[in-house]
Design a protein around this motif. Structure first.
Motif, PDB file in Angstrom:
ATOM      1  N   VAL A  76       7.539 -10.329 -18.196  1.00  0.00           N
ATOM      2  CA  VAL A  76       6.249 -10.576 -17.994  1.00  0.00           C
ATOM      3  C   VAL A  76       5.635  -9.051 -17.464  1.00  0.00           C
ATOM      4  N   SER A  77       4.450  -8.574 -17.925  1.00  0.00           N
ATOM      5  CA  SER A  77       3.754  -7.598 -17.269  1.00  0.00           C
ATOM      6  C   SER A  77       2.438  -8.034 -17.176  1.00  0.00           C
ATOM      7  N   VAL A  78       1.717  -7.304 -16.258  1.00  0.00           N
ATOM      8  CA  VAL A  78       0.200  -7.585 -16.102  1.00  0.00           C
ATOM      9  C   VAL A  78      -0.454  -6.149 -16.076  1.00  0.00           C
ATOM     10  N   THR A  79      -1.490  -6.037 -16.722  1.00  0.00           N
ATOM     11  CA  THR A  79      -2.571  -4.980 -16.693  1.00  0.00           C
ATOM     12  C   THR A  79      -3.587  -5.376 -15.761  1.00  0.00           C
ATOM     13  N   VAL A  80      -3.822  -4.952 -14.816  1.00  0.00           N
ATOM     14  CA  VAL A  80      -5.033  -5.240 -13.880  1.00  0.00           C
ATOM     15  C   VAL A  80      -6.226  -4.544 -14.363  1.00  0.00           C
ATOM     16  N   ALA A  81      -7.391  -5.105 -14.751  1.00  0.00           N
ATOM     17  CA  ALA A  81      -8.587  -4.460 -15.259  1.00  0.00           C
ATOM     18  C   ALA A  81      -9.488  -4.836 -14.219  1.00  0.00           C
ATOM     19  N   ASP A  82     -10.454  -3.935 -13.851  1.00  0.00           N
ATOM     20  CA  ASP A  82     -11.753  -4.069 -13.013  1.00  0.00           C
ATOM     21  C   ASP A  82     -12.592  -2.880 -13.600  1.00  0.00           C
ATOM     22  N   ILE A  83     -13.901  -3.032 -13.306  1.00  0.00           N
ATOM     23  CA  ILE A  83     -14.987  -2.062 -13.404  1.00  0.00           C
ATOM     24  C   ILE A  83     -15.020  -1.222 -12.255  1.00  0.00           C
ATOM     25  N   ASN A  84     -14.677  -1.759 -11.207  1.00  0.00           N
ATOM     26  CA  ASN A  84     -14.941  -1.393  -9.780  1.00  0.00           C
ATOM     27  C   ASN A  84     -13.718  -0.565  -9.194  1.00  0.00           C
ATOM     28  N   ALA A  85     -13.653   0.847  -9.051  1.00  0.00           N
ATOM     29  CA  ALA A  85     -12.776   1.666  -8.527  1.00  0.00           C
ATOM     30  C   ALA A  85     -12.499   1.172  -7.112  1.00  0.00           C
ATOM     31  N   ALA A  86     -13.179   0.848  -6.247  1.00  0.00           N
ATOM     32  CA  ALA A  86     -12.978   0.403  -5.060  1.00  0.00           C
ATOM     33  C   ALA A  86     -11.803  -0.994  -4.891  1.00  0.00           C
ATOM     34  N   MET A  87     -12.384  -1.837  -5.759  1.00  0.00           N
ATOM     35  CA  MET A  87     -11.340  -3.113  -5.761  1.00  0.00           C
ATOM     36  C   MET A  87     -10.038  -2.691  -6.591  1.00  0.00           C
ATOM     37  N   LEU A  88      -9.930  -1.787  -7.350  1.00  0.00           N
ATOM     38  CA  LEU A  88      -8.664  -1.351  -7.918  1.00  0.00           C
ATOM     39  C   LEU A  88      -7.847  -0.675  -6.785  1.00  0.00           C
ATOM     40  N   GLY A  89      -8.459   0.232  -6.131  1.00  0.00           N
ATOM     41  CA  GLY A  89      -7.843   0.884  -5.104  1.00  0.00           C
ATOM     42  C   GLY A  89      -7.103  -0.087  -4.009  1.00  0.00           C
ATOM     43  N   VAL A  90      -7.809  -1.383  -3.533  1.00  0.00           N
ATOM     44  CA  VAL A  90      -7.100  -2.268  -2.609  1.00  0.00           C
ATOM     45  C   VAL A  90      -5.928  -2.637  -3.553  1.00  0.00           C
ATOM     46  N   GLY A  91      -6.156  -3.199  -4.919  1.00  0.00           N
ATOM     47  CA  GLY A  91      -4.877  -3.556  -5.494  1.00  0.00           C
ATOM     48  C   GLY A  91      -3.744  -2.505  -5.633  1.00  0.00           C
ATOM     49  N   ALA A  92      -4.236  -1.353  -5.961  1.00  0.00           N
ATOM     50  CA  ALA A  92      -3.072  -0.368  -5.993  1.00  0.00           C
ATOM     51  C   ALA A  92      -2.117  -0.299  -4.628  1.00  0.00           C
ATOM     52  N   GLU A  93      -3.094  -0.358  -3.596  1.00  0.00           N
ATOM     53  CA  GLU A  93      -2.476  -0.357  -2.155  1.00  0.00           C
ATOM     54  C   GLU A  93      -1.354  -1.183  -1.954  1.00  0.00           C
ATOM     55  N   ARG A  94      -1.982  -2.604  -2.396  1.00  0.00           N
ATOM     56  CA  ARG A  94      -1.216  -3.919  -2.175  1.00  0.00           C
ATOM     57  C   ARG A  94       0.167  -3.839  -3.148  1.00  0.00           C
ATOM     58  N   ALA A  95       0.033  -3.242  -4.196  1.00  0.00           N
ATOM     59  CA  ALA A  95       1.283  -2.807  -5.241  1.00  0.00           C
ATOM     60  C   ALA A  95       2.267  -2.140  -4.464  1.00  0.00           C
ATOM     61  N   LEU A  96       1.832  -0.930  -3.914  1.00  0.00           N
ATOM     62  CA  LEU A  96       2.645   0.019  -3.034  1.00  0.00           C
ATOM     63  C   LEU A  96       3.322  -0.886  -2.209  1.00  0.00           C
ATOM     64  N   LYS A  97       2.776  -1.726  -1.213  1.00  0.00           N
ATOM     65  CA  LYS A  97       3.421  -2.271  -0.350  1.00  0.00           C
ATOM     66  C   LYS A  97       4.214  -3.440  -0.902  1.00  0.00           C
ATOM     67  N   ARG A  98       4.121  -3.998  -2.102  1.00  0.00           N
ATOM     68  CA  ARG A  98       5.267  -4.760  -2.846  1.00  0.00           C
ATOM     69  C   ARG A  98       6.486  -4.019  -3.121  1.00  0.00           C
ATOM     70  N   GLY A  99       6.120  -2.823  -3.551  1.00  0.00           N
ATOM     71  CA  GLY A  99       7.556  -2.123  -3.937  1.00  0.00           C
ATOM     72  C   GLY A  99       7.166  -1.537  -5.261  1.00  0.00           C
ATOM     73  N   ALA A 100       7.633  -0.771  -5.716  1.00  0.00           N
ATOM     74  CA  ALA A 100       7.460   0.005  -6.965  1.00  0.00           C
ATOM     75  C   ALA A 100       7.758  -1.280  -7.957  1.00  0.00           C
ATOM     76  N   ASP A 101       6.787  -1.202  -9.162  1.00  0.00           N
ATOM     77  CA  ASP A 101       6.889  -2.333  -9.944  1.00  0.00           C
ATOM     78  C   ASP A 101       6.278  -1.902 -11.468  1.00  0.00           C
ATOM     79  N   SER A 102       7.283  -1.528 -12.421  1.00  0.00           N
ATOM     80  CA  SER A 102       6.691  -0.941 -13.532  1.00  0.00           C
ATOM     81  C   SER A 102       5.863  -2.237 -14.238  1.00  0.00           C
TER      82      SER A 102
END
Length: 260
Positions: free
Chosen positions: A98-124
């Protein structure tokens, strides 16, 4: 496209909460709302749902049932999911394919998600992409599932977004949407309206210093179609076997459809 939507588009106006704005202005106004609440997105959803949004998202992902046992590829496009709230649930429930492309028009929301992903550990298996739901940069029939939680009511051209969802889904692909709706039960409606209009904006101001985003968000729920009408819009986009499940007395609904 419904008659209401056609009328709104032909007039060049769309609802932004309870007021009408020029169609070309709505996306910018919505973007501003989510720039202002991006860092408080979970708090926003807690206020809007009384904390129930976490259980509702769990219910949506459970119904989606991303495959766990197989290692074959299963691609999910999670639209308006910038903070990763739904995507991480899908990855946790699904198997290694399973892989997920997280899509959003809002860069600020994506920034929050990317930070959370880093805290979860690298996941391709996760990537974050800024895009417009009304015009997706993906080829036809490329995704096994399309999910959107609390985002479709903020899209200016809902019919265009649904058409794009249908286009990028594979044959047999699944469309799933979690969204608030106007409450129909008289007693619940009275309580929920009081909470929405008299409590939520004040709490938003007390906690974040800004009540306007919360005022818009509670108003946007009241202008969204009832689930039966939204189900017709999903069918109009081409999806079949369309159904929905009411949550918490209809405060929110999970909509499901398939591309067959």
């Amino acid at each position: 496209m419904s008659e209401t939507q056609m009328h709104e588009r032909s007039d060049g106006e769309l609802p932004f909460g309870f007021r009408k704005v020029q169609a070309r202005e709505k996306q910018g106004l919505v973007d501003d709302v989510f720039h202002r609440v991006a860092r408080r997105y979970d708090l926003m959803n807690d206020l809007m749902s009384g904390g129930l949004h976490r259980l509702w998202k769990d219910a949506m992902v459970s119904w989606l049932a991303p495959p766990k046992a197989t290692r074959s590829a299963y691609r999910v496009l999670d639209v308006a999911g910038g903070t990763g709230d739904v995507a991480f649930r899908i990855l946790d429930r699904g198997g290694p394919g399973v892989s997920v492309t997280v899509a959003d028009i809002n860069a600020a929301m994506l920034g929050v998600g990317a930070e959370r992903a880093l805290k979860r550990g690298a996941d391709s298996r996760t990537r974050f992409v800024q895009l417009n739901a009304e015009k997706l940069p993906f080829a036809e029939r490329t995704h096994d599932a399309y999910t959107i939680a609390f985002g479709i009511r903020n899209v200016p051209d809902r019919a265009a977004a649904l058409a794009e969802a249908y286009r990028v889904c594979k044959r047999g692909g699944r469309f799933m949407c979690l969204e608030f709706a106007p409450v129909d039960l008289p007693m619940l409606k009275r309580v929920y309206d009081t909470y929405s209009f008299q409590v939520i904006p004040k709490m938003g101001r007390a906690i974040t210093g800004d009540d306007q985003p919360y005022q818009y968000l509670v108003e946007s729920i009241r202008t969204f179609p009832i689930p039966e009408r939204f189900a017709v819009e999903i069918e109009d986009a081409g999806f079949e076997r369309v159904t929905f499940r009411q949550l918490s007395g209809g405060i929110a609904n999970i909509h499901s459809g398939f591309k067959v």
